[in-house]
Design a protein around this motif. Structure first.
Motif, PDB file in Angstrom:
ATOM      1  N   ASN A  27      81.075  25.991  11.081  1.00 20.85           N
ATOM      2  CA  ASN A  27      80.839  24.653  11.359  1.00 20.85           C
ATOM      3  C   ASN A  27      80.094  24.651  12.577  1.00 20.85           C
ATOM      4  OD1 ASN A  27      80.992  22.073  12.842  1.00 20.85           O
ATOM      5  ND2 ASN A  27      82.490  21.543  11.206  1.00 20.85           N
ATOM      6  N   ALA A  28      78.633  24.359  12.337  1.00 17.29           N
ATOM      7  CA  ALA A  28      77.465  24.328  13.209  1.00 17.29           C
ATOM      8  C   ALA A  28      77.600  23.634  14.296  1.00 17.29           C
ATOM      9  CB  ALA A  28      76.075  24.408  12.174  1.00 17.29           C
ATOM     10  N   ALA A  29      78.515  22.505  13.966  1.00 16.53           N
ATOM     11  CA  ALA A  29      78.388  21.306  15.173  1.00 16.53           C
ATOM     12  C   ALA A  29      79.508  21.802  16.013  1.00 16.53           C
ATOM     13  CB  ALA A  29      78.719  20.032  14.503  1.00 16.53           C
ATOM     14  N   SER A  30      80.268  22.808  16.046  1.00 19.96           N
ATOM     15  CA  SER A  30      81.203  23.029  16.883  1.00 19.96           C
ATOM     16  C   SER A  30      80.842  23.988  17.921  1.00 19.96           C
ATOM     17  CB  SER A  30      82.581  23.706  16.068  1.00 19.96           C
ATOM     18  OG  SER A  30      83.667  23.930  16.953  1.00 19.96           O
ATOM     19  N   ASP A  31      80.273  23.634  19.155  1.00 21.70           N
ATOM     20  CA  ASP A  31      79.666  24.493  20.177  1.00 21.70           C
ATOM     21  C   ASP A  31      80.727  25.047  21.124  1.00 21.70           C
ATOM     22  OD1 ASP A  31      76.898  24.142  19.148  1.00 21.70           O
ATOM     23  OD2 ASP A  31      77.099  22.035  19.670  1.00 21.70           O
ATOM     24  N   ALA A  32      80.436  26.519  21.250  1.00 24.77           N
ATOM     25  CA  ALA A  32      81.198  27.106  22.324  1.00 24.77           C
ATOM     26  C   ALA A  32      80.298  27.923  23.255  1.00 24.77           C
ATOM     27  CB  ALA A  32      82.481  27.807  21.645  1.00 24.77           C
ATOM     28  N   TYR A  33      80.285  28.151  24.326  1.00 25.76           N
ATOM     29  CA  TYR A  33      79.708  29.144  25.441  1.00 25.76           C
ATOM     30  C   TYR A  33      80.296  30.197  25.818  1.00 25.76           C
ATOM     31  CZ  TYR A  33      76.595  24.948  24.679  1.00 25.76           C
ATOM     32  OH  TYR A  33      75.994  23.706  24.159  1.00 25.76           O
ATOM     33  N   THR A  34      79.814  31.078  25.443  1.00 26.07           N
ATOM     34  CA  THR A  34      80.542  32.610  26.371  1.00 26.07           C
ATOM     35  C   THR A  34      79.686  33.310  27.020  1.00 26.07           C
ATOM     36  OG1 THR A  34      81.996  34.269  25.559  1.00 26.07           O
ATOM     37  CG2 THR A  34      80.363  33.842  24.305  1.00 26.07           C
ATOM     38  N   ASN A  35      80.025  34.268  27.986  1.00 30.10           N
ATOM     39  CA  ASN A  35      79.026  34.911  28.752  1.00 30.10           C
ATOM     40  C   ASN A  35      78.616  36.242  27.785  1.00 30.10           C
ATOM     41  OD1 ASN A  35      79.847  33.196  30.850  1.00 30.10           O
ATOM     42  ND2 ASN A  35      80.012  34.805  32.397  1.00 30.10           N
ATOM     43  N   SER A  36      77.336  36.579  27.912  1.00 23.59           N
ATOM     44  CA  SER A  36      76.841  37.693  27.244  1.00 23.59           C
ATOM     45  C   SER A  36      76.228  38.569  28.125  1.00 23.59           C
ATOM     46  CB  SER A  36      75.623  37.472  26.387  1.00 23.59           C
ATOM     47  OG  SER A  36      74.819  36.713  26.986  1.00 23.59           O
ATOM     48  N   PRO A  37      76.438  39.895  27.625  1.00 24.15           N
ATOM     49  CA  PRO A  37      76.119  40.931  28.694  1.00 24.15           C
ATOM     50  C   PRO A  37      74.535  40.920  29.292  1.00 24.15           C
ATOM     51  CG  PRO A  37      76.796  41.979  26.663  1.00 24.15           C
ATOM     52  CD  PRO A  37      76.594  40.343  26.289  1.00 24.15           C
ATOM     53  N   GLU A  38      74.268  40.939  30.341  1.00 27.77           N
ATOM     54  CA  GLU A  38      73.076  40.878  31.162  1.00 27.77           C
ATOM     55  C   GLU A  38      72.657  41.988  31.394  1.00 27.77           C
ATOM     56  OE1 GLU A  38      73.839  38.381  34.631  1.00 27.77           O
ATOM     57  OE2 GLU A  38      74.505  36.562  33.481  1.00 27.77           O
ATOM     58  N   GLU A  39      73.274  43.056  31.567  1.00 28.78           N
ATOM     59  CA  GLU A  39      72.691  44.551  31.693  1.00 28.78           C
ATOM     60  C   GLU A  39      72.409  45.543  30.521  1.00 28.78           C
ATOM     61  OE1 GLU A  39      71.711  45.424  34.434  1.00 28.78           O
ATOM     62  OE2 GLU A  39      72.784  43.573  35.641  1.00 28.78           O
ATOM     63  N   PHE A  40      71.362  45.881  30.371  1.00 28.49           N
ATOM     64  CA  PHE A  40      71.217  46.927  29.186  1.00 28.49           C
ATOM     65  C   PHE A  40      72.303  47.732  28.999  1.00 28.49           C
ATOM     66  CE2 PHE A  40      69.088  50.349  26.782  1.00 28.49           C
ATOM     67  CZ  PHE A  40      68.140  49.697  26.072  1.00 28.49           C
ATOM     68  N   LYS A  41      72.917  48.478  29.822  1.00 21.32           N
ATOM     69  CA  LYS A  41      74.141  49.489  29.514  1.00 21.32           C
ATOM     70  C   LYS A  41      75.126  48.682  28.849  1.00 21.32           C
ATOM     71  CE  LYS A  41      77.498  52.228  31.770  1.00 21.32           C
ATOM     72  NZ  LYS A  41      77.816  53.163  33.095  1.00 21.32           N
ATOM     73  N   GLU A  42      75.438  47.364  29.479  1.00 21.14           N
ATOM     74  CA  GLU A  42      76.638  46.757  28.951  1.00 21.14           C
ATOM     75  C   GLU A  42      76.381  46.221  27.524  1.00 21.14           C
ATOM     76  OE1 GLU A  42      79.580  43.174  30.580  1.00 21.14           O
ATOM     77  OE2 GLU A  42      77.530  43.368  31.452  1.00 21.14           O
ATOM     78  N   PHE A  43      75.216  45.905  27.159  1.00 16.89           N
ATOM     79  CA  PHE A  43      74.558  45.294  25.837  1.00 16.89           C
ATOM     80  C   PHE A  43      74.920  46.428  24.918  1.00 16.89           C
ATOM     81  CE2 PHE A  43      71.199  44.871  22.610  1.00 16.89           C
ATOM     82  CZ  PHE A  43      71.741  43.885  22.088  1.00 16.89           C
ATOM     83  N   TYR A  44      74.276  47.676  25.301  1.00 20.65           N
ATOM     84  CA  TYR A  44      74.503  49.038  24.090  1.00 20.65           C
ATOM     85  C   TYR A  44      75.986  49.003  24.030  1.00 20.65           C
ATOM     86  CZ  TYR A  44      69.905  50.163  22.933  1.00 20.65           C
ATOM     87  OH  TYR A  44      68.570  50.571  22.319  1.00 20.65           O
ATOM     88  N   ASN A  45      76.714  49.254  25.026  1.00 21.97           N
ATOM     89  CA  ASN A  45      78.205  49.747  24.780  1.00 21.97           C
ATOM     90  C   ASN A  45      79.036  48.555  23.828  1.00 21.97           C
ATOM     91  OD1 ASN A  45      78.317  52.097  26.138  1.00 21.97           O
ATOM     92  ND2 ASN A  45      78.465  51.142  28.346  1.00 21.97           N
ATOM     93  N   GLN A  46      78.571  47.345  24.215  1.00 24.91           N
ATOM     94  CA  GLN A  46      79.267  46.129  23.288  1.00 24.91           C
ATOM     95  C   GLN A  46      78.746  46.515  21.906  1.00 24.91           C
ATOM     96  OE1 GLN A  46      77.469  42.166  22.949  1.00 24.91           O
ATOM     97  NE2 GLN A  46      79.502  41.436  23.917  1.00 24.91           N
ATOM     98  N   ARG A  47      77.654  46.719  21.684  1.00 19.40           N
ATOM     99  CA  ARG A  47      77.262  46.920  20.208  1.00 19.40           C
ATOM    100  C   ARG A  47      77.416  48.166  19.816  1.00 19.40           C
ATOM    101  NH1 ARG A  47      73.961  42.352  19.057  1.00 19.40           N
ATOM    102  NH2 ARG A  47      74.454  40.954  20.760  1.00 19.40           N
ATOM    103  N   ARG A  48      77.683  49.184  20.488  1.00 18.35           N
ATOM    104  CA  ARG A  48      78.308  50.420  20.225  1.00 18.35           C
ATOM    105  C   ARG A  48      79.635  50.223  19.529  1.00 18.35           C
ATOM    106  NH1 ARG A  48      82.567  52.524  22.740  1.00 18.35           N
ATOM    107  NH2 ARG A  48      81.608  52.388  24.597  1.00 18.35           N
ATOM    108  N   ARG A  49      80.350  49.234  20.017  1.00 21.28           N
ATOM    109  CA  ARG A  49      81.677  48.844  19.201  1.00 21.28           C
ATOM    110  C   ARG A  49      81.673  48.147  17.875  1.00 21.28           C
ATOM    111  NH1 ARG A  49      84.634  45.459  21.433  1.00 21.28           N
ATOM    112  NH2 ARG A  49      83.202  44.737  23.270  1.00 21.28           N
ATOM    113  N   TRP A  50      80.400  47.046  18.119  1.00 21.47           N
ATOM    114  CA  TRP A  50      80.542  46.209  17.057  1.00 21.47           C
ATOM    115  C   TRP A  50      79.788  46.772  15.859  1.00 21.47           C
ATOM    116  CZ3 TRP A  50      78.498  41.034  19.689  1.00 21.47           C
ATOM    117  CH2 TRP A  50      79.511  40.388  20.316  1.00 21.47           C
ATOM    118  N   GLY A  51      78.764  47.559  16.035  1.00 17.46           N
ATOM    119  CA  GLY A  51      78.060  48.132  14.947  1.00 17.46           C
ATOM    120  C   GLY A  51      78.861  48.982  13.765  1.00 17.46           C
ATOM    121  N   PRO A  52      79.321  49.886  14.308  1.00 16.97           N
ATOM    122  CA  PRO A  52      80.083  50.728  13.450  1.00 16.97           C
ATOM    123  C   PRO A  52      81.824  49.929  12.692  1.00 16.97           C
ATOM    124  CG  PRO A  52      79.825  51.966  15.275  1.00 16.97           C
ATOM    125  CD  PRO A  52      79.364  50.607  15.662  1.00 16.97           C
TER     126      PRO A  52
END
Length: 1410
Positions: free
Chosen positions: A797-822
């Motif tokens: 549902n595109a009208a159901s909006d929710a906001y969540t914190n996202s990684p602000e550091e390059f290292k944290e972003f890469y580690n998060q996507r290291r879990r998500w990708g595989p």
């Protein structure tokens, strides 16, 4: 300015009571209100849809009348033209059947197929054949014989069978409403009689030389109308609940029935056409269908009329459905449809009056002379053909009579009767009640519409009684649902906790008092599960809550103050087998539970928290609802409910939803999965609930997730999330099912989670390497995979909006996507592997959708090679390097990074990736400007690269404009473009090579442990490799502090404070205060009580008794009534309490300070006396009791916690003063209410224990599924080996596929474009050919076209999804909950559920009775 003054006045009021009047004001804490723009958009949408319904219906009906007139035997057209127009009329009847055939065939082939019952299918097909026979006879045989006005009126008789069935079954709610179908039947019969009389007068008056054979056509027309009226036989039957089983079964195989019936209807239409016009009339000359160039006008008029009629009929049906779904049934549906006939008549008369002068050569004298002169205009090419034929048809009425023209009034009266007949027959449409969002099958009986009678078809097809849900059970039950908000926390910050708590309190305010009904008919509970909530204090070796829990407690208190201007009233602290639980009653009476998990007692991490609350909320609570006799607290009514003085029964709040859930099925029990930093509005939750209510096969629904934060990484993610939701999620929703419903904001259906092979399998402990990747690295995607494989659908549902914190550091972003990708790849491959079985079970997933997912997976696998080739193209373009050399150069960095990832540590890999990302960004920027410069130099953008770049830009721009609230995200598109190599090349390599690392990767810091505290002295040791030395410093500080206290005899408060932040101060205070309390308990028997111990005991003893001093728990029933329970109702048990309880209780005892008591007392008195008649005495009580409070606590500091003796004195003084005031006001009956309010004000947090049944449940659940995992070293080594092996296989597979693609492109470059290439002529923007040839490699062009086609498909899906999202939003805004000030509140406390006791009238219940 007014808002600033208002906040300042509130702050001044707080400042009078405390020196710390300052408070937070979380974003969104203010009351929500309907936005004016949404209101305007709602009305504009209703007006637009209503105009669209009316316009399309008028055009559809008008085109059909024109075609029937021009194909009439009395038409002045040639026989060749007449038979062509008759063929167009046949196509108009066939077209809706063809559409239904295609849609039903698609659903049968790719959705679901149910074997129909032959008897039922034969009956339906027979009815459909009769209806088709009547329609084709009326339109193809009868209507060409009549004039245009008679054709307009005669269709009103198709409602006669519906009127008869309404009379027979008495479907009216009020008896007098049976007059509507009776009047409809009388008016319709009268209209038929007037039709016969009118033609009798025409024959008698020799109007247009009409013969007696017209009576035959009148009879056939009446008979065919009766056959057509059988079309809506199902509507009255479903309204009476007759044949419920047959009708319900028919819904299952309706698609297959429509496939057969559509074919039969088309055959019947063709048969009538051939039999009548070929065999009987013999008016068809097959050679005349071979049209020549001179027949262009004929072809143009006929095709335009056909396409207009077909398109407008379908549009009218679609807009009619939209009008009902946006709650504009009257204004945008019933009114336009009912006005279609009069509008066509009015439009025809206006055209006749205003355009008759264009008929050059016609005599404009009397009507008879005018009609006679029309015969001479039939062969003039300058004459408007359509206008001429309509005018000629009108001249066939009694207006053209030489003798009597008054009979024309009978024709007009016939039209009035017919129109009034079908309006009165469909009176129920004006009173229909529609849910916020309805399925089309719940609004209309049939999927098929009758294009010949589009207005009548829409009204008669509207269900007389719209069902509230798919089940045939009680509709009241189907409306109600219970929602469990379940947030999992893992090392969230203070601000992140503030977001989720504010969102929960907003929903509490939106829902209001749970005792009262709500527009959205839902109840909810909030649950927060805190992982890793405990620490071991190094000084006392006690197990205490860590600073994360302390922060959470502060957030709850702060948010409660913001929403209520007082402290939390009802707080319970419970020791549990998994750790602990805090229980709050939210301001409006809904419940908030905080579950504190001790990782030494129960498994931590998100998946196990989900299993924990799923078993608790669905398994345990569902069990006690179905078996109340087995639970202790359900066997004792006095313990869990009390009878008030006016005969009402009150349930304790923690059992409120359990009681209500008795009447709610598992299908209507929902779990809203949240993260600890999610921010959402109540609207977002309700929109997700709508999706699950509308389709019973939807197991989960997710909303639009918006990343928040600052910095380049967040900018990149904003556009990435936007594109992912705008195009990818919508395409999955439209073409099949969403593959991943993110755990940060998703609504799950209880019955779906409880289905076979879902929750049970979700508890699987990972043993093999692939399970670690699929199960633990992306638990939300795995849960959705299980749902899909079991046949459930996941929606977006595109009208159901929710906001969540996202990684602000390059290292944290890469580690998060290291879990998500595989994990994403593993779950998608698992779904594709079981594609055959999933297609059979899941009606939302087809083989075409499986192919679509295979294509997207293939594209993602080829992502590194594609990016490498793109970089090679950039080298070739920017530096003018040969193609083969540019590919070699572009392949060096990826190979280098692969080697780095294999030999370097994770932090070094990320550092090198960051450096390479910056270099790649410069290259991508240069490449972008080079492409633009090349298009300028060549003078054209009509090249494959130029077209692709411009089309992508335009597509994304249009997509952003269609999302006006998110349009600003398009700005981050440039950032996303230059980071493509980092996101699709380097990140892919990093994720694959580090697949063997199954740690969480984000929020790994543990500031809560006693040895890891925020000490600024630690900063100097950052680069030290000796971890033991770091530990030594911390331990030395704590040990030194303890030694100083032991040597000098100083207490914790007298010791010099450490340089720590406020968030850690409370945790340390709790650790320091426990030790003196322990000293109290050990020295009590000796009769020794140090002064400091006495002070602490006084501060903490406001609700304590002997059991408190012995560290035991006295179980109490309820604090809301001053009732002395008997021995059967209450048993006193001494239960040992763990160390963490008392420091937590200390935090809530701050409620008993002078400043907080004053606020709480005023609010409690106002809530206890809410009625208008009590307003004066209420304000007097507030004023006088506040004055009493000031007098009693005149020598107490604003932040001092009152002792137990002082509280007793204060309570006695307040009650005595309140009693005198009420006696003076002669309102002694309110004495009990005031006493309860005073007691609630002075009640301290309660320490409770679990029921025996629930205690046994938690022990067995932990033993069976949630025992902390303790792996042997041998097992760890084996898993590590398997993970590395899996990593090597995945990297090798990825490497081979991408290398093959790059090598193929390399050899094509080496062979040369002259040998193997696709030659495309070069064009300038003005369309002229330049004479040059563009040579493109086949592989590059194929990949470019494939990617372009994929984007185009996703773009079309987005357009479709946008329309239905708009419909949903408009329908929500029309039923949105308004925040209104309560004028009257029932005589209950704010956290009780009231059940009316009708037998208690005049009953006075005393304490002895209880």
């Amino acid at each position: 300015m007014e808002e600033l003054k208002f906040r300042g006045k509130k702050r001044e009021g707080r400042h009078r009571d405390t020196w710390d009047p300052f408070q937070l004001n979380p974003i969104g804490a203010e009351k929500e209100s309907k936005e004016t723009c949404l209101k305007v958009a709602q009305y504009l949408a209703a007006v637009f849809v209503g105009m669209a319904v009316l316009t399309s219906a008028v055009v559809s009906k008008g085109c059909l009348l024109v075609l029937s007139t021009m194909s009439s035997p009395t038409s002045m057209r040639s026989p060749k033209e007449k038979q062509f127009y008759m063929l167009m009329l046949v196509f108009c009847l066939i077209f809706p059947n063809f559409l239904v055939f295609l849609k039903s065939l698609w659903r049968c082939a790719f959705k679901s197929f149910v074997q129909p019952k032959m008897k039922t299918m034969s009956f339906i097909c027979a009815i459909e054949c009769l209806v088709s026979l009547g329609t084709s006879i009326l339109v193809l045989v009868v209507m060409p014989q009549f004039d245009v006005l008679t054709n307009l009126f005669i269709s009103g008789g198709v409602c006669i069978v519906s009127a008869i069935l309404q009379i027979i079954y008495r479907l009216q709610g009020d008896k007098w409403k049976i007059l509507f179908p009776i009047c409809s039947l009388i008016l319709t019969i009268t209209g038929y009689c007037l039709l016969g009389v009118d033609y009798y007068v025409r024959v008698s008056s020799y109007v247009d030389r009409q013969g007696a054979d017209c009576f035959v056509y009148v009879a056939i027309g009446i008979f065919s109308s009766l056959l057509i009226s059988l079309c809506w036989w199902e509507n009255p039957l479903q309204a009476t609940n007759r044949m419920p089983e047959s009708l319900k079964d028919m819904d299952g195989y309706r698609d297959f029935v429509f496939v057969i019936s559509s074919i039969l209807r088309i055959i019947v239409i063709g048969g009538v056409y051939l039999i009548y016009h070929v065999l009987i009339e013999k008016s068809i000359t097959w050679s005349d269908f071979n049209l020549q160039n001179e027949d262009w006008e004929l072809l143009q008029i006929g095709l335009v009329l056909f396409f207009l009629q077909a398109f407008c009929s379908a549009s009218c049906h679609w807009f009619g459905v939209v009008a009902c779904k946006i709650h504009a049934v009257r204004m945008s549906f019933a009114l336009p449809v009912c006005c279609t006939g009069p509008s066509v008549l009015l439009l025809g008369m206006v055209l006749f009056v205003t355009q008759a002068k264009q008929l050059d050569g016609a005599q404009h004298g009397s009507i008879t002379e005018f009609c006679e002169s029309l015969i001479h205009l039939s062969h003039k090419n300058t004459t408007p053909v359509v206008l001429l034929e309509i005018t000629r048809s009108i001249c066939r009425t009694s207006l053209n009579s030489y003798y009597l023209q008054w009979p024309f009034s009978m024709l007009a009266l016939e039209g009035v009767c017919m129109w009034s007949g079908f309006v009165t027959c469909t009176y129920y449409v004006w009173k229909i009640k529609v849910q916020r969002i309805e399925r089309t099958s719940q609004l209309f009986v049939r999927r098929l519409y009758e294009s010949a009678f589009i207005d009548l078809s829409l009204l008669l097809n509207t269900k007389m009684k719209v069902p509230r849900a798919q089940s045939q059970e009680s509709q009241d039950d189907m409306q109600k649902c219970v929602i469990y908000l379940c947030a999992t926390m893992w090392h969230e910050t203070y601000d992140e906790m503030l977001k989720i708590l504010t969102s929960m309190f907003r929903l509490d305010r939106y829902r209001g008092d749970p005792k009262e009904d709500h527009n959205d008919c839902f109840d909810f509970e909030s649950h927060i599960y805190v992982d890793d909530a405990y620490m071991t204090d190094k000084g006392t070796n006690q197990r205490l809550v860590n600073s994360y829990v302390t922060d959470l407690i502060h957030v709850v208190i702060e948010v409660y103050r913001v929403f209520t201007n007082k402290e939390a009233d009802d707080v319970s602290i419970i020791d549990t087998p998994y750790g602990g639980r805090l229980m709050f009653v939210m301001p409006q009476g809904n419940m908030l539970y905080i579950h504190l998990k001790d990782k030494d007692l129960i498994r931590n991490k998100k998946r196990w928290s989900q299993i924990m609350y799923m078993y608790y909320l669905l398994g345990w609570k569902g069990y006690i609802v179905k078996n109340p006799q087995k639970i202790t607290h359900h066997n004792n009514p006095t313990r869990d409910s009390m009878v008030s003085m006016n005969g009402e029964i009150f349930l304790l709040p923690q059992h409120d939803n359990d009681f209500k859930r008795k009447f709610i099925s598992d299908d209507n029990t929902y779990i809203l999965a949240l993260d600890g930093d999610t921010d959402f509005q109540p609207k977002a939750v309700i929109l997700l609930v709508d999706r699950l209510r509308m389709y019973h096969t939807v197991g989960a629904a997710c909303g639009r997730i918006h990343p928040t934060g600052m910095g380049p990484m967040v900018w990149y993610q904003k556009f990435e999330y936007a594109v992912g939701h705008w195009l990818q999620k919508t395409a999955e929703h439209v073409f099949g099912s969403v593959l991943c419903s993110p755990g940060c904001f998703s609504l799950f259906r209880g019955s779906a989670i409880m289905d076979d092979n879902i929750l049970k399998r979700y508890t699987t402990t990972s043993k093999r390497a692939s399970e670690y990747v699929q199960y633990d690295q992306g638990e939300d995607r795995w849960l959705c995979t299980l749902l899909l494989q079991q046949g459930w659908r996941v929606e977006y549902n595109a009208a159901s909006d929710a906001y969540t914190n996202s990684p602000e550091e390059f290292k944290e972003f890469y580690n998060q996507r290291r879990r998500w990708g595989p994990s994403t790849l593993a779950n998608t491959l698992d779904l594709l592997h079981s594609g055959g079985d999933t297609v059979k079970k899941n009606s939302s997933i087809s083989r075409i959708y499986i192919f679509y997912q295979m294509f997207t997976v293939g594209s993602s696998i080829l992502g590194p090679a594609s990016v490498t080739l793109m970089i090679a193209g950039a080298f070739q373009f920017v530096f003018q390097i040969a193609g083969t050399l540019s590919i070699i150069i572009a392949s060096i960095p990826p190979v280098f990074y692969v080697i780095v990832c294999f030999i370097a540590k994770s932090n070094n890999q990320i550092t090198i990736a960051a450096i390479m990302s910056v270099l790649y960004a410069f290259l991508m920027t240069a490449s972008l400007f080079s492409i633009i410069g090349d298009m300028v130099i060549q003078g054209t953008f009509l090249t494959p690269t130029g077209l692709f770049l411009i089309s992508m830009t335009v597509m994304y721009a249009v997509t952003a404009l269609l999302h006006p609230e998110e349009c600003a995200n398009i700005i981050y598109g440039l950032m996303y473009f230059i980071c493509i190599p980092s996101g699709y090349l380097l990140l892919t390599i990093y994720s694959l090579v580090n697949m063997n690392n199954v740690s969480w990767g984000t929020r790994e810091t543990n500031k809560g442990e006693g040895e890891v505290k925020k000490n600024h002295n630690m900063l100097c040791d950052r680069n030290c490799r000796l971890c033991c030395w770091d530990m030594k410093i911390q331990i030395t500080q704590e040990t030194e502090s303890l030694m100083l206290r032991q040597i000098t005899g100083q207490t914790a408060e007298q010791a010099p404070p450490l340089p720590i932040t406020s968030q850690d101060a409370i945790a340390q205070q709790g650790a320091e205060k426990v030790e003196p309390q322990a000293e109290i308990f050990t020295t009590k028997d000796e009769g020794e009580k140090p002064n400091k111990a006495e002070k602490i005991n006084d501060a903490a003893s406001c609700s304590s008794d002997d059991s408190f001093k012995k560290r035991s728990l006295t179980e109490s029933a309820s604090d809301q009534e001053d009732i002395e329970e008997d021995d059967d109702a209450m048993t006193v048990e001494e239960v040992p309490i763990r160390d963490w309880v008392w420091p937590v209780k200390q935090e809530f005892l701050k409620k008993l300070t002078y400043a907080n008591l004053k606020k709480n007392l005023q609010q409690q008195i106002r809530y206890a006396l809410p009625e208008k008649s009590e307003e004066d005495v209420c304000e007097e009580l507030v004023l006088m009791l506040t004055d009493t409070l000031n007098q009693e606590l005149g020598n107490v500091g604003p932040e001092d916690i009152l002792s137990e003796s002082k509280i007793d004195e204060l309570q006695h003084a307040l009650e005595e003063h309140g009693r005198r005031i009420l006696k003076t006001s002669r309102m002694e009956l309110l004495q009990r209410k005031v006493a309860v309010a005073i007691k609630k004000t002075l009640t301290a947090p309660q320490v409770r224990k679990l029921d025996e049944g629930e205690l046994d449940f938690w022990n067995k659940l932990i033993e069976r599924y949630l025992t902390p995992i303790k792996e042997s070293q041998a097992h760890k080594d084996e898993v590590t080996r398997e993970l590395k092996s899996l990593r090597n296989k995945a990297v090798f597979l990825y490497f081979i596929i991408n290398v093959l693609w790059v090598v193929a492109t390399f050899f094509l470059q080496a062979i040369g474009n002259d040998v193997i290439s696709i030659k495309i002529p070069k064009y300038f923007p003005n369309g002229t050919e330049s004479g040059e040839i563009l040579k493109v490699e086949p592989l590059s062009l194929m990949f470019l076209l494939s990617f372009a086609v994929l984007l185009l498909v996703q773009f079309l899906a987005m357009l479709y999804h946008r329309v239905y999202t708009l419909i949903h939003v408009v329908s929500y805004s029309s039923t949105e909950q308004d925040y209104k000030q309560k004028v009257k509140v029932k005589d209950t406390d704010d956290y009780e559920m009231t059940l009316e006791n009708h037998s208690a009238t005049g009953l006075h219940v005393t304490v002895d009775d209880l």
